[in-house]
Design a protein around this motif. Structure first.
Motif, short mmCIF file in Angstrom:
data_model
loop_
_atom_site.label_atom_id
_atom_site.label_comp_id
_atom_site.label_asym_id
_atom_site.label_seq_id
_atom_site.Cartn_x
_atom_site.Cartn_y
_atom_site.Cartn_z
N VAL A 10 0.86 -1.18 0.00
CA VAL A 10 0.00 0.00 0.00
C VAL A 10 0.90 1.23 0.00
CG1 VAL A 10 -1.74 1.29 1.29
CG2 VAL A 10 -1.78 -1.21 1.32
N TYR A 11 0.67 2.14 -0.95
CA TYR A 11 1.35 3.44 -0.91
C TYR A 11 0.41 4.42 -0.23
CZ TYR A 11 4.71 1.77 -4.40
OH TYR A 11 5.68 1.08 -5.06
N PRO A 12 0.83 4.95 0.91
CA PRO A 12 -0.05 5.92 1.58
C PRO A 12 -0.16 7.18 0.73
CG PRO A 12 1.87 5.32 2.94
CD PRO A 12 2.13 4.82 1.56
N ASP A 17 -5.34 5.83 -0.14
CA ASP A 17 -4.12 5.04 -0.28
C ASP A 17 -4.18 4.24 -1.59
OD1 ASP A 17 -3.49 6.05 2.10
OD2 ASP A 17 -3.71 4.19 3.25
N VAL A 18 -3.01 4.06 -2.18
CA VAL A 18 -2.96 3.26 -3.41
C VAL A 18 -2.60 1.83 -3.06
CG1 VAL A 18 -1.84 2.98 -5.65
CG2 VAL A 18 -2.18 5.27 -4.71
N LEU A 19 -3.48 0.92 -3.43
CA LEU A 19 -3.23 -0.49 -3.20
C LEU A 19 -2.57 -1.03 -4.47
CD1 LEU A 19 -3.55 -2.94 -1.40
CD2 LEU A 19 -5.89 -3.18 -2.20
N ALA A 20 -1.24 -1.03 -4.49
CA ALA A 20 -0.52 -1.34 -5.74
C ALA A 20 -0.42 -2.85 -5.96
CB ALA A 20 0.86 -0.71 -5.71
N VAL A 21 -0.22 -3.59 -4.88
CA VAL A 21 -0.17 -5.06 -4.97
C VAL A 21 -1.07 -5.60 -3.88
CG1 VAL A 21 1.27 -7.10 -4.61
CG2 VAL A 21 2.13 -5.21 -5.99
N TYR A 39 -1.51 -4.33 -17.84
CA TYR A 39 -1.48 -2.99 -18.41
C TYR A 39 -0.75 -2.05 -17.46
CZ TYR A 39 -4.65 -4.60 -22.00
OH TYR A 39 -5.18 -5.27 -23.06
N SER A 40 -0.46 -0.88 -17.96
CA SER A 40 0.21 0.13 -17.17
C SER A 40 -0.58 0.42 -15.89
CB SER A 40 0.35 1.40 -18.02
OG SER A 40 0.97 2.39 -17.27
N GLY A 41 0.10 0.45 -14.78
CA GLY A 41 -0.57 0.73 -13.52
C GLY A 41 -1.13 -0.50 -12.83
N ALA A 42 -0.91 -1.68 -13.41
CA ALA A 42 -1.44 -2.92 -12.83
C ALA A 42 -0.69 -3.30 -11.55
CB ALA A 42 -1.36 -4.04 -13.84
N GLY A 43 0.51 -2.73 -11.36
CA GLY A 43 1.28 -3.05 -10.16
C GLY A 43 2.45 -3.96 -10.44
N LYS A 44 2.81 -4.13 -11.70
CA LYS A 44 3.90 -5.05 -12.06
C LYS A 44 5.24 -4.59 -11.51
CE LYS A 44 3.40 -4.27 -16.47
NZ LYS A 44 2.40 -3.20 -16.48
N SER A 45 5.55 -3.32 -11.73
CA SER A 45 6.85 -2.82 -11.26
C SER A 45 6.93 -2.88 -9.75
CB SER A 45 7.07 -1.38 -11.72
OG SER A 45 7.19 -1.34 -13.12
N THR A 46 5.85 -2.51 -9.11
CA THR A 46 5.82 -2.59 -7.65
C THR A 46 6.09 -4.02 -7.20
OG1 THR A 46 4.21 -0.80 -7.60
CG2 THR A 46 4.44 -2.12 -5.60
N PHE A 47 5.44 -4.96 -7.86
CA PHE A 47 5.61 -6.36 -7.52
C PHE A 47 7.07 -6.79 -7.65
CE2 PHE A 47 6.03 -10.55 -9.67
CZ PHE A 47 5.93 -11.33 -8.54
N LEU A 54 13.36 -3.39 -3.02
CA LEU A 54 13.51 -1.97 -3.35
C LEU A 54 12.31 -1.23 -2.78
CD1 LEU A 54 14.92 -2.04 -7.00
CD2 LEU A 54 16.11 -1.35 -4.92
N GLU A 55 11.22 -1.97 -2.63
CA GLU A 55 10.07 -1.50 -1.86
C GLU A 55 9.85 -2.50 -0.73
OE1 GLU A 55 8.51 1.25 -2.41
OE2 GLU A 55 8.99 1.71 -4.50
N ASP A 56 9.48 -2.00 0.44
CA ASP A 56 9.18 -2.91 1.54
C ASP A 56 7.71 -3.30 1.49
OD1 ASP A 56 11.60 -3.37 2.89
OD2 ASP A 56 11.54 -1.31 3.64
N1 LIG Z 1 6.34 5.23 -5.18
C1 LIG Z 1 5.01 5.26 -5.36
N2 LIG Z 1 4.23 6.04 -4.59
C2 LIG Z 1 2.89 6.06 -4.75
N3 LIG Z 1 2.23 5.33 -5.64
C3 LIG Z 1 2.94 4.52 -6.45
C4 LIG Z 1 4.37 4.44 -6.35
N4 LIG Z 1 4.81 3.55 -7.27
C5 LIG Z 1 3.71 3.10 -7.91
N5 LIG Z 1 2.59 3.68 -7.42
C6 LIG Z 1 1.20 3.39 -7.85
O1 LIG Z 1 1.00 2.01 -7.78
C7 LIG Z 1 0.27 1.54 -8.89
C8 LIG Z 1 1.05 0.45 -9.61
O2 LIG Z 1 2.17 1.04 -10.23
P1 LIG Z 1 3.29 0.18 -10.97
O3 LIG Z 1 3.71 -0.91 -10.07
O4 LIG Z 1 4.34 1.12 -11.43
O5 LIG Z 1 2.49 -0.40 -12.20
P2 LIG Z 1 3.02 -1.00 -13.58
O6 LIG Z 1 4.48 -1.26 -13.47
O7 LIG Z 1 2.21 -2.25 -13.78
O8 LIG Z 1 2.70 0.02 -14.63
C9 LIG Z 1 -0.04 2.76 -9.73
O9 LIG Z 1 -1.33 3.18 -9.41
C10 LIG Z 1 0.98 3.76 -9.30
O10 LIG Z 1 0.49 5.05 -9.45
#
Ligand SMILES: Nc1ncnc2c1ncn2[C@@H]1O[C@H](COP(=O)(O)OP(=O)(O)O)[C@@H](O)[C@H]1O
Ligand SMILES: [Mg+2]
Lengths: 341, 222
Positions: A10-12, A17-21, A39-47, A54-56
């Protein structure tokens, strides 16, 4: 090799709050190329960034090679990170260092002596096909070459796992193919487990063994690449499959029969074919039928050819029936559309 | 010929003044670089999202920088008299100008360092983290080398500002070309001396600018 349990991030934020994963569970085996598409914004990078912390994570556990990454202290984490390679969409090379010194960087971090570093760097340069470019600076390289440096750097400390975040998304199609081949090559040669993130289905199709489809932080669907291609369950997955295969319904709606006075139109499904690729010529040689390919699309995956062909067979009814019976004995599935009478 | 044009200019005195200007500029520049990089790193690392994110430390560092940058240099010299006297044992001469020169320009350079560090690609820092780098490795092997052209350009700008400051310090007896122009030129109404000192200072500034630009260009492989 990699086990992920109830992973949540969760990104506060001020308002919401953004529930990324969200409650992600996955199992990746050793030596596997595992794709994650969304798709973009699905949370792949966060995952993927959660995998090497790199993210806790907000909640959940990550185990890599039996060690719980999510519970590690700083120092232990640094050691573990040396065993997890990572490559990036924008390469993230140090512009101030030459190819050689970029590749040597992780070795410096791991405290390898200068002489050993040099030998290892030479090996890696050979492996990724950058011989002759050792002393170039990143600004003097093409995108594909930069990613090769990125890959060599990620492999420097003999990692067990390679994480790729959109590693080919900044590259043109030919370069993408070359980089994907290199990844397959490394996977086979070194037995490396690869987790690969992309928004392009053809990347999944070309090199992945298994795939997970992500949507709004969750895994919508996962399985063998071929299964997912053949029997996509979710709407997102269907859309991704269409990226590669075209729209099935549209093809079926075509009036294929109208132009043919006789003979039969058949649909041939190739499902992970490796042995029956010469089927058409076999049929026209063995039976007294003429086979016209009307339309279709066959695509190659890691586990063989997959796709559908529409063919029109001309000849006597008995001969056509025999030909179809023959096709049914192979692993190619056949459907006869209708008589064209 | 020259002595006809500038009858009051004594070459040996001018050489001494040039030497003092260089002495003050170079020594204070060295001090400024060290202090400025430390402060700049502190500003950068303690900022939001930084490697040592720390609100209080960042607030203190930024406050210190802003206060010292706000004080006009001539007032800073006066303000530092007791400190200089304690540290150097005198308030006159090139050596006595050093504390004020360093304290006056380090905060300025610190801001330039901070700007340079902010421009380092975040992805590269992230890649280093992903390789298991320690913070000091990231500082010395990523942040500083990757921001080097900006750090060097900053040094050039700071050095030129310092040359100006040495001339100001000259007015209160620090020595150097500013001192020479004021006491031997202005006060004795020998304006040829003022003129020669001006030309020399301009030449010194150009030399610094040229060397700085050359090094920054050489370093930049982007
Ligand atoms: N550092 C961050 N702080 C706040 N929100 C973030 C951060 N990184 C990603 N997000 C949010 O988390 C969601 C997933 O992002 P991301 O993992 O980058 O998706 P993807 O790689 O699939 O495009 C998005 O809604 C994005 O805006
Ligand atoms: Mg992304």
């Amino acid at each position: 090799m990699i086990t992920i349990k109830g992973l949540k991030k969760v990104y506060p934020a001020k308002h919401q709050d953004v529930l990324a994963v969200d409650n992600l569970n996955l199992e990746v085996s050793k030596g596997e190329i595992f794709g994650v598409i969304g798709y973009s914004g699905a949370g792949k990078s966060t995952f993927i960034r959660l995998l090497n912390r790199l993210e806790d994570p907000t909640e959940g556990q990550i185990y890599i090679d039996g060690k719980e990454i999510s519970a590690m202290g700083k120092q232990q984490l640094r050691k573990s990170r040396q065993e997890i390679g990572m490559i990036f969409q924008h390469f993230n090379l140090l512009w101030s260092r030459t190819v050689r010194d970029n590749i040597a960087f992780p070795l410096e971090i791991a405290g390898i002596s200068k002489g050993k570093r040099r030998a290892r760097v030479d090996e890696l340069i050979e492996l990724v096909g950058l011989k002759g470019r050792e002393d170039a600076y990143p600004s003097q390289l093409s995108g594909g070459q930069k990613q090769r440096v990125g890959i060599a750097r990620a492999l420097a400390n003999n990692p067990k796992v390679l994480l790729c975040d959109e590693a080919t998304s900044a590259l043109d199609p030919d370069t993408t193919d070359a980089i994907l081949r290199l990844l397959v090559d490394i996977n086979e040669k070194l037995g490396l487990t690869i987790i690969l993130i992309t928004h392009e289905m053809h990347v999944i199709r070309k090199i992945c063994h298994r795939v997970a489809v992500m949507e709004s932080g969750r895994v919508a669907e996962q399985g063998d690449v071929l299964d997912v291609f053949l029997h996509p369950q979710q709407q997102v997955t269907k859309r991704f499959v269409e990226q590669v295969m075209g729209d099935k319904d549209q093809e079926e709606s075509l009036h294929l029969l109208e132009n043919y006075q006789n003979g039969k139109v058949a649909r041939l499904h190739f499902v992970g074919e490796t042995t029956n690729q010469a089927l058409i010529s076999q049929v026209s040689k063995q039976f007294d039928v003429a086979v016209n390919i009307l339309q279709g699309k066959i695509t190659q995956t890691q586990k063989g050819a997959y796709g559908t062909l529409f063919v029109h067979m001309e000849g006597s009814d008995e001969e056509i029936a025999r030909a179809i019976a023959f096709i049914k004995t192979t692993s190619v599935e056949v459907e006869v559309d209708a008589d064209a009478e | 010929m020259l002595s006809e044009l500038f009858p009051n200019v004594k070459m040996e005195d001018i050489w001494t003044a040039i030497g003092e200007t260089f002495y003050m500029t170079l020594i204070s520049l060295a001090g400024t670089i060290v202090l400025g990089i430390l402060l700049g790193l502190l500003l950068f690392l303690t900022a939001k999202g930084g490697l040592w994110q720390n609100k209080i430390l960042n607030f203190l560092a930024a406050g210190l920088v802003n206060i010292f940058r706000a004080i006009p240099f001539i007032i800073l010299i006066l303000l530092l008299f007791p400190f200089t006297d304690f540290l150097i044992g005198t308030i006159r001469g090139p050596k006595a100008a050093l504390p004020a020169l360093i304290i006056g320009s380090a905060p300025f350079y610190a801001r330039l360092v901070e700007i340079g560090l902010k421009e380092v690609d975040k992805g590269v820092v992230e890649a280093a983290k992903a390789m298991g780098a320690k913070t000091h490795t990231i500082i010395f092997k990523v942040l500083i080398p990757e921001s080097m052209p900006a750090l060097v350009s900053g040094i050039t700008v700071t050095a030129i500002a310092l040359i100006g400051y040495t001339a100001v310090a000259g007015v209160i007896g620090a020595g150097g070309l500013g001192d020479f122009a004021y006491f031997y030129g202005f006060q004795r109404h020998d304006f040829d001396v003022v003129f020669v000192c001006t030309v020399l200072i301009v030449i010194i500034v150009f030399i610094f600018q040229f060397i700085g630009d050359y090094i920054a260009n050489k370093l930049d492989k982007r």
